[in-house]
Design an enzyme around this catalytic site. Structure first.
Site, PDB file in Angstrom:
ATOM      1  N   ARG A 162       7.622  -5.410 -13.825  1.00 47.50           N
ATOM      2  CA  ARG A 162       8.203  -4.182 -14.369  1.00 47.50           C
ATOM      3  C   ARG A 162       7.399  -3.645 -15.557  1.00 47.50           C
ATOM      4  O   ARG A 162       7.506  -2.483 -15.922  1.00 47.50           O
ATOM      5  CB  ARG A 162       9.667  -4.438 -14.752  1.00 47.50           C
ATOM      6  N   TYR A 165      10.906  22.606  -6.223  1.00 46.10           N
ATOM      7  CA  TYR A 165      11.435  21.730  -5.182  1.00 46.10           C
ATOM      8  C   TYR A 165      12.949  21.613  -5.377  1.00 46.10           C
ATOM      9  O   TYR A 165      13.437  21.489  -6.507  1.00 46.10           O
ATOM     10  CB  TYR A 165      10.753  20.361  -5.273  1.00 46.10           C
ATOM     11  N   ASP A 213       3.966  20.989 -11.729  1.00 46.49           N
ATOM     12  CA  ASP A 213       4.032  20.222 -10.488  1.00 46.49           C
ATOM     13  C   ASP A 213       2.848  20.648  -9.619  1.00 46.49           C
ATOM     14  O   ASP A 213       2.763  21.794  -9.182  1.00 46.49           O
ATOM     15  CB  ASP A 213       5.360  20.495  -9.770  1.00 46.49           C
ATOM     16  N   LYS A 232       3.320  12.858  -0.773  1.00 48.80           N
ATOM     17  CA  LYS A 232       2.755  13.932   0.024  1.00 48.80           C
ATOM     18  C   LYS A 232       1.244  13.754   0.219  1.00 48.80           C
ATOM     19  O   LYS A 232       0.813  12.834   0.884  1.00 48.80           O
ATOM     20  CB  LYS A 232       3.099  15.272  -0.632  1.00 48.80           C
TER      21      LYS A 232
END
Length: 401
Positions: free
Chosen positions: A77, A131, A196, A221
């Protein structure tokens, strides 16, 4: 030459490399010196150490500023060597000091908002469209944020003393609307601009060069590029990266090492894939624009592999009529995908807000892949013909208009 000098020399050499070369070599520069060719996948969740005092000191240092830990890893982590390779490569491609990867694009955006909120800066200025889930996260106030929606010209007037972030997406999802990032960054003043860059990728634009402090990707993507990995990443300066690492550690939105490996591999073909798909998309956009069955075509000035188009007939009939193209959400894969934003990706946005941002009920979004352009056109042509021959009843047509 000592180690520090070697790293400095490597940095100078990499600064002069072309994007295509960086895509192949960034994050892998040390492999040959280790006798390796393919990057290793480190699946460890924890790492042994016999120096507990030293570990305590390193953890204290991380708690102070979130800097990458010197020396061997401690716990998954806190960081992972395979994921770090992808982060190094993406930062180089975007031209930023650092990058921090997360389990998804939404986890990445959440971390950014939490960093700013922790400073009491809960107000966000944003430009639609975004989005759909990004829009929802801001609007619903799930993280205690408050959003002011505006157009690019209204950004400066919308800023408040508690504004922590300005967010834009260019080209925007799903209308492909573009904004002048340099002008927007100027309007932000001292408030960080988050751009973005999922649709454009660093192949088509590098927002940090135009003044954006934060560059967000749904790495699911184009960065991955094959529809088999989910991830998000923020490219930014090292100071902000440190805060993002602290949030990632605290919230657990870490990227799995296998995903980091797939993303690093995906970056190596990113320029080739984006340029090839963009050439096909430009030709399909030209054909769609000349087709009387299509009401309007949206295609960005900077190019890219995304097309949005509005049809005269029922868009759901077009979706049902494709055979080669895959009717599915997401984008950026090697195969072509089509979806109806008002039904899926932007369904969560209020209908009036959605339409006001240009997301009409007749809009279809096409993510162009690497198939032959004539095969794709034959499939689109057949689907459009089917939709025209099975024309929507008048009542539904009025509901869709």
């Amino acid at each position: 030459m000592d180690s520090a000098s070697t790293h400095a020399y490597d940095d100078i050499r990499s600064a002069s490399r072309a994007l295509a070369t960086e895509a192949v070599h960034a994050g892998r520069d040390d492999l040959a010196r280790q006798g390796l060719h393919a990057p290793p996948i480190d699946l460890s969740t924890t790492y042994p150490s016999y120096d507990s005092r030293g570990e305590a000191a390193r953890i204290d240092a991380f708690a102070a500023d979130g800097a990458d830990l010197d020396g061997p890893p401690v716990y998954g982590r806190l960081g992972n060597p395979t994921v770090a390779r992808f982060e190094t490569a993406l930062a180089r491609l975007e031209g930023t000091e650092s990058a921090v990867a997360f389990a998804s694009g939404m986890a990445a955006l959440t971390a950014v908002l939490l960093v700013r909120s922790s400073l009491g800066l809960r107000h966000v200025v944003a430009v639609r469209p975004l989005y759909g889930c990004s829009d929802h996260l801001l609007t619903a106030g799930l993280l205690g944020t408050e959003v002011t929606w505006t157009d690019p010209a209204g950004i400066a007037d919308a800023l408040r003393p508690d504004t922590g972030l300005v967010m834009v997406e260019s080209p925007a999802n799903p209308t492909l609307a573009e904004v002048d990032l340099r002008a927007v960054a100027h309007a932000c003043g001292s408030v960080p601009l988050l751009a973005d860059n999922t649709f454009a990728t660093p192949v088509l634009q590098r927002p940090a060069e135009q003044g954006a402090r934060l560059v967000l990707h749904s790495a699911t993507k184009y960065l991955g590029g094959h529809g088999d990995v989910m991830a998000g990443v923020v490219a930014c300066d090292e100071e902000f990266a440190g805060r993002l690492r602290q949030v990632r550690f605290a919230t657990g939105g870490v990227l799995h090492p296998l995903a980091g490996y797939l993303l690093l591999r995906g970056l190596s073909t990113l320029p080739v894939r984006v340029r090839a798909a963009s050439a096909t998309a430009a030709e399909l956009a030209r054909r769609l624009a000349a087709d009387p069955r299509v009401a309007r075509v949206h295609y960005p000035r900077i190019g890219g592999a995304m097309i949005a188009f509005e049809v005269h007939e029922d868009p759901h009939a077009v979706i049902a009529g494709v055979r080669l193209i895959t009717p599915a959400v997401s984008l950026g894969s090697v195969d072509t995908l089509i979806q109806h934003p008002a039904s899926i990706s932007h369904r969560i946005v209020d209908a009036d807000d959605r339409r006001g941002a240009g997301v009409s009920d007749r809009l279809l979004r096409l993510s162009v892949g690497l198939e032959d352009v004539d095969d794709l056109w034959a499939d689109l042509d057949g689907a459009l013909t089917d939709a025209h021959q099975h024309r929507t009843p008048m009542g539904l047509r009025e509901a869709l208009s």
